[in-house]
Design an enzyme around this catalytic site. Structure first.
Site, PDB file in Angstrom:
ATOM      1  N   GLU A  51       1.409   7.250  -8.959  1.00  0.00           N
ATOM      2  CA  GLU A  51       2.509   6.314  -8.696  1.00  0.00           C
ATOM      3  C   GLU A  51       3.723   7.048  -8.147  1.00  0.00           C
ATOM      4  O   GLU A  51       3.932   8.218  -8.459  1.00  0.00           O
ATOM      5  CB  GLU A  51       2.933   5.619 -10.008  1.00  0.00           C
ATOM      6  CG  GLU A  51       1.882   4.686 -10.545  1.00  0.00           C
ATOM      7  CD  GLU A  51       2.191   4.219 -11.951  1.00  0.00           C
ATOM      8  OE1 GLU A  51       3.229   4.616 -12.518  1.00  0.00           O
ATOM      9  OE2 GLU A  51       1.380   3.467 -12.493  1.00  0.00           O
ATOM     10  N   LYS A 107       7.243   8.464  -8.085  1.00  0.00           N
ATOM     11  CA  LYS A 107       8.176   8.867  -9.153  1.00  0.00           C
ATOM     12  C   LYS A 107       9.571   8.463  -8.689  1.00  0.00           C
ATOM     13  O   LYS A 107      10.173   9.136  -7.852  1.00  0.00           O
ATOM     14  CB  LYS A 107       8.098  10.370  -9.422  1.00  0.00           C
ATOM     15  CG  LYS A 107       8.956  10.788 -10.605  1.00  0.00           C
ATOM     16  CD  LYS A 107       8.802  12.271 -10.901  1.00  0.00           C
ATOM     17  CE  LYS A 107       9.415  12.662 -12.222  1.00  0.00           C
ATOM     18  NZ  LYS A 107      10.828  12.377 -12.357  1.00  0.00           N
ATOM     19  N   ARG A 137      15.846   6.842 -22.113  1.00  0.00           N
ATOM     20  CA  ARG A 137      14.879   7.890 -22.461  1.00  0.00           C
ATOM     21  C   ARG A 137      15.257   8.542 -23.785  1.00  0.00           C
ATOM     22  O   ARG A 137      14.414   8.989 -24.532  1.00  0.00           O
ATOM     23  CB  ARG A 137      14.919   8.927 -21.335  1.00  0.00           C
ATOM     24  CG  ARG A 137      13.978  10.077 -21.458  1.00  0.00           C
ATOM     25  CD  ARG A 137      14.298  11.036 -20.325  1.00  0.00           C
ATOM     26  NE  ARG A 137      13.421  12.175 -20.286  1.00  0.00           N
ATOM     27  CZ  ARG A 137      13.366  13.128 -21.181  1.00  0.00           C
ATOM     28  NH1 ARG A 137      14.123  13.044 -22.265  1.00  0.00           N
ATOM     29  NH2 ARG A 137      12.554  14.159 -21.046  1.00  0.00           N
ATOM     30  N   LYS A 165       3.548  15.209 -13.412  1.00  0.00           N
ATOM     31  CA  LYS A 165       4.492  14.928 -12.328  1.00  0.00           C
ATOM     32  C   LYS A 165       4.331  15.961 -11.224  1.00  0.00           C
ATOM     33  O   LYS A 165       4.106  17.147 -11.476  1.00  0.00           O
ATOM     34  CB  LYS A 165       5.917  14.805 -12.824  1.00  0.00           C
ATOM     35  CG  LYS A 165       6.459  15.965 -13.571  1.00  0.00           C
ATOM     36  CD  LYS A 165       7.843  15.630 -14.118  1.00  0.00           C
ATOM     37  CE  LYS A 165       8.307  16.735 -15.043  1.00  0.00           C
ATOM     38  NZ  LYS A 165       9.555  16.432 -15.686  1.00  0.00           N
ATOM     39  N   ARG A 176       4.932  15.241 -24.913  1.00  0.00           N
ATOM     40  CA  ARG A 176       4.787  15.619 -23.509  1.00  0.00           C
ATOM     41  C   ARG A 176       3.356  16.134 -23.354  1.00  0.00           C
ATOM     42  O   ARG A 176       2.925  16.959 -24.143  1.00  0.00           O
ATOM     43  CB  ARG A 176       5.780  16.732 -23.164  1.00  0.00           C
ATOM     44  CG  ARG A 176       5.920  16.977 -21.680  1.00  0.00           C
ATOM     45  CD  ARG A 176       6.872  18.117 -21.399  1.00  0.00           C
ATOM     46  NE  ARG A 176       8.286  17.760 -21.501  1.00  0.00           N
ATOM     47  CZ  ARG A 176       8.947  17.036 -20.594  1.00  0.00           C
ATOM     48  NH1 ARG A 176       8.327  16.568 -19.520  1.00  0.00           N
ATOM     49  NH2 ARG A 176      10.221  16.775 -20.764  1.00  0.00           N
ATOM     50  N   GLU A 233      11.384   2.270 -14.458  1.00  0.00           N
ATOM     51  CA  GLU A 233      12.515   3.059 -13.981  1.00  0.00           C
ATOM     52  C   GLU A 233      13.502   2.101 -13.305  1.00  0.00           C
ATOM     53  O   GLU A 233      13.099   1.278 -12.488  1.00  0.00           O
ATOM     54  CB  GLU A 233      11.991   4.104 -12.988  1.00  0.00           C
ATOM     55  CG  GLU A 233      12.950   5.203 -12.654  1.00  0.00           C
ATOM     56  CD  GLU A 233      12.940   6.375 -13.648  1.00  0.00           C
ATOM     57  OE1 GLU A 233      12.294   6.290 -14.709  1.00  0.00           O
ATOM     58  OE2 GLU A 233      13.616   7.380 -13.346  1.00  0.00           O
ATOM     59  N   ARG A 284      15.070   6.016 -16.840  1.00  0.00           N
ATOM     60  CA  ARG A 284      13.940   5.419 -17.538  1.00  0.00           C
ATOM     61  C   ARG A 284      14.442   4.330 -18.473  1.00  0.00           C
ATOM     62  O   ARG A 284      15.442   4.497 -19.163  1.00  0.00           O
ATOM     63  CB  ARG A 284      13.207   6.476 -18.352  1.00  0.00           C
ATOM     64  CG  ARG A 284      11.962   5.912 -19.021  1.00  0.00           C
ATOM     65  CD  ARG A 284      11.103   7.040 -19.497  1.00  0.00           C
ATOM     66  NE  ARG A 284       9.879   6.602 -20.078  1.00  0.00           N
ATOM     67  CZ  ARG A 284       8.853   7.411 -20.291  1.00  0.00           C
ATOM     68  NH1 ARG A 284       8.940   8.675 -19.932  1.00  0.00           N
ATOM     69  NH2 ARG A 284       7.747   6.978 -20.850  1.00  0.00           N
TER      70      ARG A 284
HETATM   71  P1  ATP Z   1      12.323  14.421 -14.871  1.00  0.00           P
HETATM   72  O1  ATP Z   1      13.649  15.084 -14.956  1.00  0.00           O
HETATM   73  O2  ATP Z   1      11.336  15.097 -13.966  1.00  0.00           O
HETATM   74  O3  ATP Z   1      12.409  12.937 -14.610  1.00  0.00           O
HETATM   75  P2  ATP Z   1      11.845  13.976 -17.668  1.00  0.00           P
HETATM   76  O4  ATP Z   1      11.766  15.075 -18.665  1.00  0.00           O
HETATM   77  O5  ATP Z   1      13.024  13.050 -17.714  1.00  0.00           O
HETATM   78  O6  ATP Z   1      11.657  14.620 -16.267  1.00  0.00           O
HETATM   79  P3  ATP Z   1       9.060  13.385 -17.587  1.00  0.00           P
HETATM   80  O7  ATP Z   1       8.281  12.523 -18.502  1.00  0.00           O
HETATM   81  O8  ATP Z   1       8.806  14.816 -17.602  1.00  0.00           O
HETATM   82  O9  ATP Z   1      10.594  13.032 -17.834  1.00  0.00           O
HETATM   83  O10 ATP Z   1       8.840  12.891 -16.119  1.00  0.00           O
HETATM   84  C1  ATP Z   1       8.512  11.561 -15.868  1.00  0.00           C
HETATM   85  C2  ATP Z   1       9.797  10.755 -15.731  1.00  0.00           C
HETATM   86  O11 ATP Z   1       9.814  10.204 -14.434  1.00  0.00           O
HETATM   87  C3  ATP Z   1       9.801   9.585 -16.678  1.00  0.00           C
HETATM   88  O12 ATP Z   1      10.481   9.895 -17.868  1.00  0.00           O
HETATM   89  C4  ATP Z   1      10.483   8.493 -15.897  1.00  0.00           C
HETATM   90  O13 ATP Z   1      11.864   8.472 -16.180  1.00  0.00           O
HETATM   91  C5  ATP Z   1      10.348   8.910 -14.450  1.00  0.00           C
HETATM   92  N1  ATP Z   1       9.434   8.065 -13.657  1.00  0.00           N
HETATM   93  C6  ATP Z   1       9.696   7.561 -12.436  1.00  0.00           C
HETATM   94  N2  ATP Z   1       8.663   6.877 -11.959  1.00  0.00           N
HETATM   95  C7  ATP Z   1       7.696   6.929 -12.891  1.00  0.00           C
HETATM   96  C8  ATP Z   1       6.383   6.407 -12.969  1.00  0.00           C
HETATM   97  N3  ATP Z   1       5.838   5.696 -11.975  1.00  0.00           N
HETATM   98  N4  ATP Z   1       5.677   6.658 -14.099  1.00  0.00           N
HETATM   99  C9  ATP Z   1       6.208   7.384 -15.107  1.00  0.00           C
HETATM  100  N5  ATP Z   1       7.437   7.902 -15.075  1.00  0.00           N
HETATM  101  C10 ATP Z   1       8.177   7.690 -13.984  1.00  0.00           C
END
Ligand code: ATP
Length: 587
Positions: free
Chosen positions: A250, A252, A272, A423, A417, A302, A257
Site C-alpha cells: 500500500e 505509505k 499513534r 516499510k 513492531r 492515515e 496515523r
Molecule cells: P514512520 O516515521 O516511518 O512513519 P513510525 O514509527 O511512525 O514510522 P511505522 O509503523 O514504523 O511507524 O511505519 C508505518 C507508519 O506509516 C504507520 O504508523 C502509519 O502512520 C503510516 N502509514 C501510512 N500509510 C500506511 C499504510 N498504508 N499502512 C500502514 N501504515 C501506514
C-alpha cells in the site's frame, strides 16, 4: 495502605538503579496494598491520575501556588520558603524540611492513606472555574497539614510533575505480573492486556484477579489500542521475500496515523501515541459517522493534509496547525485533509486482531463507502519485485513516502513492531541543497480560493542534447496571493492547444504552454518518478529504472525573467544532483 508506606517504597526506588530490583520493590508494594488501591498506586507511581488518552486535566500546579500552600500549612512566609528552595534546589525537600520543623507542635494528626491522597489530587486536577486556583491551594494545604516530612516531599513532587522515580510503564507491568501471576516471566500476559486496553490502573485491578481476567481483555470503542508498527527494509527483493513472496503493498501516506473509534454517533480519534485528537478533526468525525457503515467499529488509517487549491498532498508538518484548540473550523478550511484507511480491528462487537490481513482488508472494504474525503489506502497485490518497484515509484510521485508491504496471512499484534508490515521508504530528511530553474510547460485550473487562476504549474528541465523540455514536477506551493492572481497575465499569452513537440512528459495538464517562462524552485528532495521525464535516459541507463527525476514537495521561489528557457537547469544537472543526494544518504 498508608501514604507514608508508599513513600517508603518511593524512597527505596530512588536509591535503586537496577531495573529488576526496582521491579521487585514495586511488586512487594503491590502485594502489600489493598486490592482496591493497586490502581491508584499504579497511577501515582507514574505521576498520573488517569491515562492521558482520557483527555482529563493533569495535576499540574505551578511553583508559586505550591509555595503558597506550603506557607499556609507551615506558617513560614513565602520569601523564606524561596530562600530555602534556592539552597536545596528541590521544592519537595524544602516542604519536607519545613514540615519537620513544624511537627513538634502538631502531633496526633490523622494519618494519610493512599486513597486520601489520590482523591485530594483528583480534586486539585478537576478544580475549574473562577475560584479554581484558590481551591487547589486550599486542598494542597489540607494535605500538607496532615503530612509527615517524607509525605510532604512526595506530595509536592507529584503536584509539580517532578516525581521522577525512574519507573516506566514496562516496569509496572512486570511488577504486576510478579506480584499477582507469581513471576515477572508472565509479563507478556500483562503487556498484551495493556496493549489492548492501555490503562495502567484498569490492568492493575485485573492483574489482582489473575491471569484469566487479563487474558479476557477485550478491545472496545472509546479505548485506544496500542498500534502495530512496521519494520523497515530498503531492498525490494528482500521485502517481498520477508512478506511471504506475495503481499499486499500500500501507499505509505505521509500524514498522521489515526485510530478512529465509532460507537453509534460517538466518534473518538486517537493518535499513534494514543492522544485523543478528536477535537483536531471535526471534519473526520463527520465523515466517520457518515461513511463507516457500522454501528460500532475501530479502524486505522492515515490523515493527510491536502492543498485546498490543487488537491495535492501536503507535507505532514502542515497538520500541526490543526493542534490549535481555538478557531479549529477556520484551520479546517485552511488545511483540509483526506483519510486513507488501512485496517480494521473491531466491528459490531467482534474483534479482528487474530484474523489475517487479507481478511481484515476485505472487511474494511465492505464497511467503507469510498468518497473524496475518506477512502481506502491505495494498494495492490504484489508477486514480483518489478511490480513492487513500480508501485513504489508511483507512490512517491503521487506525494507518498513509499510503501507499506503487508504479509497477507499475518494477524494484528497490538503495540509491537514486527515483520508483519514492512516499510519501504526513502529518507529525505534534507531540504534540497540548491534551488533549480525550471520552465513552465503546463497549468492546472485552480479550485477554491484559486478558482479563476492556476492552482499549480507543470515545470520542466532543459535537455540540450535533444533540445527539449522534460517535466520535473507540479508546483502549487510557495505562491503569494498576488503571485497567483498574476499567473494568467504572465502565462496565458503562451497558451497552446496541444502538447508542444519539444515537451516530454507523461502528465496531462489542463492547459499547455509554450516553454517560455522560467521560475526558481526548491523542494524537499529529488526522487524518481514514472510520470516525469527529466533525465529519463540517464536513469534508465545508469540506474536501470524506467523513471525520470522529480522534486518532492516543490515550492515556487521567484520568477527568473532574466533567464531564457534554454538557460534553465538541465536534466543532466538534475541527475547529478540526484546522485549526490543518494551518496549523502548512504554516508
Ligand atoms: P514512520 O516515521 O516511518 O512513519 P513510525 O514509527 O511512525 O514510522 P511505522 O509503523 O514504523 O511507524 O511505519 C508505518 C507508519 O506509516 C504507520 O504508523 C502509519 O502512520 C503510516 N502509514 C501510512 N500509510 C500506511 C499504510 N498504508 N499502512 C500502514 N501504515 C501506514
Amino acid at each position: 495502605m498508608l501514604y507514608k508506606d508508599l513513600c517508603r517504597y518511593y524512597q527505596r526506588l530512588e536509591a535503586e538503579t537496577g531495573k529488576i530490583a526496582m521491579m521487585k520493590i514495586l511488586s512487594d508494594c503491590f502485594k502489600k496494598a489493598d486490592p482496591e488501591e493497586v490502581d491508584k498506586i499504579a497511577y501515582l507511581t507514574l505521576g498520573k491520575l488517569w491515562p492521558d488518552w482520557k483527555g482529563m486535566p493533569e495535576l499540574g500546579i505551578g511553583e508559586k501556588l505550591t509555595m503558597r500552600a506550603i506557607s499556609r500549612a507551615t506558617g513560614v512566609d513565602v520569601k523564606k520558603i524561596e530562600d530555602i528552595y534556592k539552597r536545596k534546589g528541590d521544592l519537595g525537600e524544602t516542604a519536607a524540611f519545613l514540615v519537620s520543623q513544624k511537627r513538634m507542635m502538631t502531633l496526633f494528626q490523622k494519618e494519610l492513606e493512599v486513597k486520601d491522597v489520590y482523591e485530594a489530587f483528583k480534586k486539585i486536577a478537576l478544580a475549574s472555574g473562577p475560584g479554581a486556583m484558590d481551591m487547589k491551594v486550599r486542598i494542597l494545604t489540607g494535605l500538607l497539614v496532615s503530612a509527615s516530612p517524607i509525605e510532604a516531599k512526595y506530595i509536592i513532587r507529584t503536584v509539580l510533575g517532578k516525581l521522577r522515580l525512574g519507573v516506566g510503564e514496562a516496569t509496572i507491568l512486570a511488577a504486576l505480573a510478579d506480584a499477582f501471576l507469581g513471576s515477572d516471566k508472565y509479563k507478556d500476559i500483562v503487556e498484551e492486556a495493556y496493549n489492548k486496553h492501555p490503562d495502567i490502573g484498569y490492568i492493575a485491578k485485573l492483574a489482582v484477579k489473575g491471569r484469566e481476567a487479563l487474558e479476557h481483555v477485550k478491545i472496545e470503542p472509546g479505548v485506544p489500542v496500542r498500534p502495530m508498527l512496521a519494520e523497515r527494509l530498503s531492498d525490494p527483493a528482500e521485502i517481498l521475500m520477508k512478506a511471504g513472496g506475495k503481499a499486499y503493498a500500500e501507499y505509505k501516506y505521509d500524514g498522521e496515523r489515526a485510530q478512529i473509534h465509532k460507537k453509534g454517533d460517538k466518534i473518538w480519534i486517537y493518535s499513534r501515541r494514543l492522544e485523543n485528537i478528536t477535537y483536531q478533526y471535526p471534519d473526520v468525525v463527520e465523515w466517520a459517522k457518515k461513511y463507516i457503515d457500522a454501528k460500532e467499529a475501530i479502524v486505522e488509517g492515515e490523515i493527510v493534509a491536502i492543498d485546498p487549491d490543487t488537491g495535492d498532498f501536503r507535507p505532514f508538518q502542515e497538520l500541526m496547525h490543526r493542534k490549535r484548540k481555538y478557531d479549529i473550523h477556520k484551520v479546517m478550511e485552511e488545511i483540509p485533509v483526506k483519510v486513507f484507511l488501512f485496517d480494521v480491528l473491531y466491528l459490531n462487537g467482534r474483534e479482528f486482531l487474530k484474523k489475517p490481513y487479507a481478511e481484515r482488508r476485505k472487511i474494511l472494504e465492505s464497511i467503507i463507502k469510498p468518497n473524496e474525503n475518506i477512502t481506502l489506502a491505495q494498494g495492490r497485490l504484489i508477486e514480483k519485485v518489478e511490480e513492487l518497484e513500480k508501485l513504489f515509484l508511483e507512490a512517491v510521485s503521487n506525494g507518498c513516502e513509499g510503501l507499506v508491504v503487508k504479509n497477507l496471512s499475518e494477524i494484528y499484534v497490538a503495540g509491537t513492531r514486527g515483520w508483519r508490515w514492512i516499510k519501504y521508504k526513502r529518507d529525505y530528511k534534507s531540504e534540497m541543497a540548491d534551488t533549480v530553474d525550471l520552465v513552465v510547460i503546463g497549468g492546472f485550473h485552480g479550485r477554491g480560493r484559486r478558482s479563476g487562476t492556476y492552482g499549480a504549474l507543470l515545470v520542466a528541465a532543459y535537455n540540450p542534447d535533444k533540445d527539449c523540455f522534460e517535466s520535473v514536477c507540479k508546483v502549487g506551493s510557495g505562491f503569494t496571493d498576488a503571485d497567483l492572481a498574476e499567473l494568467p497575465r504572465i502565462l496565458d499569452k503562451y497558451k497552446i492547444p496541444t502538447k508542444p513537440k519539444n515537451v516530454v512528459t507523461e502528465m496531462e495538464p489542463d492547459v499547455w504552454f509554450e516553454p517560455k517562462v522560467v521560475m526558481e524552485v526548491i523542494g524537499a528532495e529529488l526522487t524518481l518518478s514514472p510520470v516525469h521525464r527529466a533525465a529519463f535516459d540517464l536513469v534508465r541507463e545508469r540506474l536501470k529504472k524506467p523513471a525520470g527525476i522529480a522534486i518532492r514537495f516543490p515550492r515556487f521561489v521567484r520568477w527568473r525573467p532574466d533567464k531564457a528557457p534554454t538557460d534553465a537547469t538541465t536534466s543532466k544537472e538534475l541527475f547529478e544532483m540526484y546522485l549526490r543526494q543518494l551518496k549523502k544518504l548512504k554516508e
